[in-house]
Design a protein around this motif. Structure first.
Motif, PDB file in Angstrom:
ATOM      1  N   MET A 224       8.339   7.494  42.539  1.00 58.41           N
ATOM      2  CA  MET A 224       7.233   7.091  41.756  1.00 58.41           C
ATOM      3  C   MET A 224       6.017   7.800  41.952  1.00 58.41           C
ATOM      4  N   ASN A 225       5.123   7.619  41.217  1.00 60.18           N
ATOM      5  CA  ASN A 225       3.696   8.476  40.979  1.00 60.18           C
ATOM      6  C   ASN A 225       3.003   7.925  42.005  1.00 60.18           C
ATOM      7  N   ILE A 226       2.121   8.834  42.664  1.00 55.00           N
ATOM      8  CA  ILE A 226       1.176   8.269  43.839  1.00 55.00           C
ATOM      9  C   ILE A 226       0.058   7.258  43.478  1.00 55.00           C
ATOM     10  N   LEU A 227      -0.354   7.456  42.149  1.00 51.68           N
ATOM     11  CA  LEU A 227      -1.332   6.621  41.747  1.00 51.68           C
ATOM     12  C   LEU A 227      -0.698   5.161  41.596  1.00 51.68           C
ATOM     13  N   ASP A 228       0.426   4.994  40.941  1.00 52.24           N
ATOM     14  CA  ASP A 228       1.181   3.706  40.958  1.00 52.24           C
ATOM     15  C   ASP A 228       1.435   3.167  42.441  1.00 52.24           C
ATOM     16  N   GLU A 229       1.878   4.073  43.372  1.00 50.49           N
ATOM     17  CA  GLU A 229       2.299   3.620  44.552  1.00 50.49           C
ATOM     18  C   GLU A 229       0.934   2.893  45.310  1.00 50.49           C
ATOM     19  N   ALA A 230      -0.412   3.811  44.918  1.00 49.99           N
ATOM     20  CA  ALA A 230      -1.458   3.193  45.561  1.00 49.99           C
ATOM     21  C   ALA A 230      -1.878   1.957  45.175  1.00 49.99           C
ATOM     22  N   ASN A 231      -1.654   1.695  43.660  1.00 52.94           N
ATOM     23  CA  ASN A 231      -2.104   0.715  43.055  1.00 52.94           C
ATOM     24  C   ASN A 231      -1.154  -0.442  43.627  1.00 52.94           C
ATOM     25  N   LYS A 232       0.009  -0.292  43.732  1.00 55.96           N
ATOM     26  CA  LYS A 232       0.889  -1.404  44.416  1.00 55.96           C
ATOM     27  C   LYS A 232       0.344  -1.714  45.936  1.00 55.96           C
ATOM     28  N   ILE A 233      -0.042  -0.988  46.504  1.00 60.69           N
ATOM     29  CA  ILE A 233      -0.555  -0.999  48.070  1.00 60.69           C
ATOM     30  C   ILE A 233      -1.864  -1.993  47.886  1.00 60.69           C
ATOM     31  N   VAL A 234      -2.719  -1.451  47.031  1.00 62.42           N
ATOM     32  CA  VAL A 234      -4.225  -1.975  47.078  1.00 62.42           C
ATOM     33  C   VAL A 234      -4.224  -3.250  46.232  1.00 62.42           C
ATOM     34  N   ASN A 235      -3.638  -3.095  44.918  1.00 64.36           N
ATOM     35  CA  ASN A 235      -3.950  -4.458  44.262  1.00 64.36           C
ATOM     36  C   ASN A 235      -2.743  -5.334  44.045  1.00 64.36           C
ATOM     37  N   LEU A 236      -1.586  -4.918  44.223  1.00 60.76           N
ATOM     38  CA  LEU A 236      -0.314  -5.809  44.088  1.00 60.76           C
ATOM     39  C   LEU A 236       0.052  -6.381  45.517  1.00 60.76           C
ATOM     40  N   ARG A 237      -0.847  -6.471  46.573  1.00 64.62           N
ATOM     41  CA  ARG A 237      -0.259  -6.757  48.020  1.00 64.62           C
ATOM     42  C   ARG A 237       0.272  -8.166  47.745  1.00 64.62           C
ATOM     43  N   SER A 238       1.661  -8.071  48.484  1.00 64.14           N
ATOM     44  CA  SER A 238       2.060  -9.546  48.711  1.00 64.14           C
ATOM     45  C   SER A 238       1.415 -10.452  49.260  1.00 64.14           C
ATOM     46  N   GLU A 239       1.757 -11.819  49.148  1.00 60.45           N
ATOM     47  CA  GLU A 239       1.241 -12.890  49.931  1.00 60.45           C
ATOM     48  C   GLU A 239       1.170 -12.631  51.365  1.00 60.45           C
ATOM     49  N   GLU A 240       2.537 -12.041  51.841  1.00 60.82           N
ATOM     50  CA  GLU A 240       2.799 -11.912  53.235  1.00 60.82           C
ATOM     51  C   GLU A 240       1.840 -10.666  53.596  1.00 60.82           C
ATOM     52  N   LYS A 241       1.352 -10.042  53.104  1.00 61.48           N
ATOM     53  CA  LYS A 241       0.439  -8.651  53.456  1.00 61.48           C
ATOM     54  C   LYS A 241      -0.899  -9.335  53.545  1.00 61.48           C
ATOM     55  N   GLU A 242      -1.385 -10.219  52.955  1.00 60.31           N
ATOM     56  CA  GLU A 242      -2.599 -11.038  52.965  1.00 60.31           C
ATOM     57  C   GLU A 242      -2.596 -11.756  54.366  1.00 60.31           C
ATOM     58  N   ARG A 243      -1.622 -12.611  54.561  1.00 58.54           N
ATOM     59  CA  ARG A 243      -1.514 -13.105  55.708  1.00 58.54           C
ATOM     60  C   ARG A 243      -1.470 -12.455  56.920  1.00 58.54           C
ATOM     61  N   MET A 244      -1.161 -11.264  56.996  1.00 60.27           N
ATOM     62  CA  MET A 244      -0.824 -10.466  58.064  1.00 60.27           C
ATOM     63  C   MET A 244      -2.164  -9.412  58.144  1.00 60.27           C
ATOM     64  N   TYR A 245      -2.792  -9.034  57.312  1.00 62.99           N
ATOM     65  CA  TYR A 245      -3.895  -8.384  57.274  1.00 62.99           C
ATOM     66  C   TYR A 245      -5.383  -8.851  56.821  1.00 62.99           C
ATOM     67  N   GLY A 246      -5.207  -9.782  56.089  1.00 69.13           N
ATOM     68  CA  GLY A 246      -6.350 -10.286  55.492  1.00 69.13           C
ATOM     69  C   GLY A 246      -6.759  -9.376  53.987  1.00 69.13           C
ATOM     70  N   HIS A 247      -7.853  -9.927  53.669  1.00 66.92           N
ATOM     71  CA  HIS A 247      -8.222  -9.199  52.401  1.00 66.92           C
ATOM     72  C   HIS A 247      -8.953  -7.681  52.554  1.00 66.92           C
ATOM     73  N   PHE A 248      -8.433  -6.673  51.833  1.00 69.89           N
ATOM     74  CA  PHE A 248      -8.854  -5.388  52.028  1.00 69.89           C
ATOM     75  C   PHE A 248     -10.293  -5.179  52.574  1.00 69.89           C
ATOM     76  N   SER A 249     -11.470  -5.737  51.777  1.00 65.37           N
ATOM     77  CA  SER A 249     -12.553  -5.656  51.867  1.00 65.37           C
ATOM     78  C   SER A 249     -13.323  -6.419  53.149  1.00 65.37           C
ATOM     79  N   GLU A 250     -12.517  -7.562  53.398  1.00 66.22           N
ATOM     80  CA  GLU A 250     -12.962  -8.352  54.659  1.00 66.22           C
ATOM     81  C   GLU A 250     -12.472  -7.624  55.877  1.00 66.22           C
ATOM     82  N   GLY A 251     -11.386  -6.783  55.888  1.00 71.81           N
ATOM     83  CA  GLY A 251     -11.145  -6.167  57.176  1.00 71.81           C
ATOM     84  C   GLY A 251     -12.047  -4.766  57.338  1.00 71.81           C
ATOM     85  N   MET A 252     -12.431  -4.380  55.941  1.00 67.26           N
ATOM     86  CA  MET A 252     -13.443  -3.238  56.255  1.00 67.26           C
ATOM     87  C   MET A 252     -14.677  -3.530  56.815  1.00 67.26           C
TER      88      MET A 252
END
Length: 87
Positions: free
Chosen positions: A1-29
């Motif tokens: 998979m292209n590194i940009l596609d993979e990054a998009n998947k990590i940042v923008n297509l996070r699963s609901e489970e990831k949200e529960r585990m880590y919270g929203h990206f900007s809130e974590g920062m």
């Protein structure tokens, strides 16, 4: 998979489970910025935390190439872009 596609998947297509585990990206920062500010007595912003994480990943890459270093750097850059658009 292209590194940009993979990054998009990590940042923008996070699963609901990831949200529960880590919270929203900007809130974590924002939370990390508060912790860093409290720990150092210096004022950190969420943007500072994004920049520090990008710098860390590029620093690691300078020692030894690992695709994960670049993937994480690109993902943090994409997340920073989202953060700037959210503001």
């Amino acid at each position: 998979m292209n590194i940009l596609d993979e990054a998009n998947k990590i940042v923008n297509l996070r699963s609901e489970e990831k949200e529960r585990m880590y919270g929203h990206f900007s809130e974590g920062m924002a939370r990390a910025a508060m912790i860093a500010s409290g720990a150092t007595g210096k004022e950190f912003t969420a943007k500072d935390m994004y920049m520090a994480m990008i710098a860390l990943k590029l620093s690691r890459e300078s020692y030894c190439h690992k695709e994960d270093n670049l993937l994480d750097a690109v993902a943090y850059i994409a997340a920073l872009n989202n953060y700037e658009h959210e503001k």
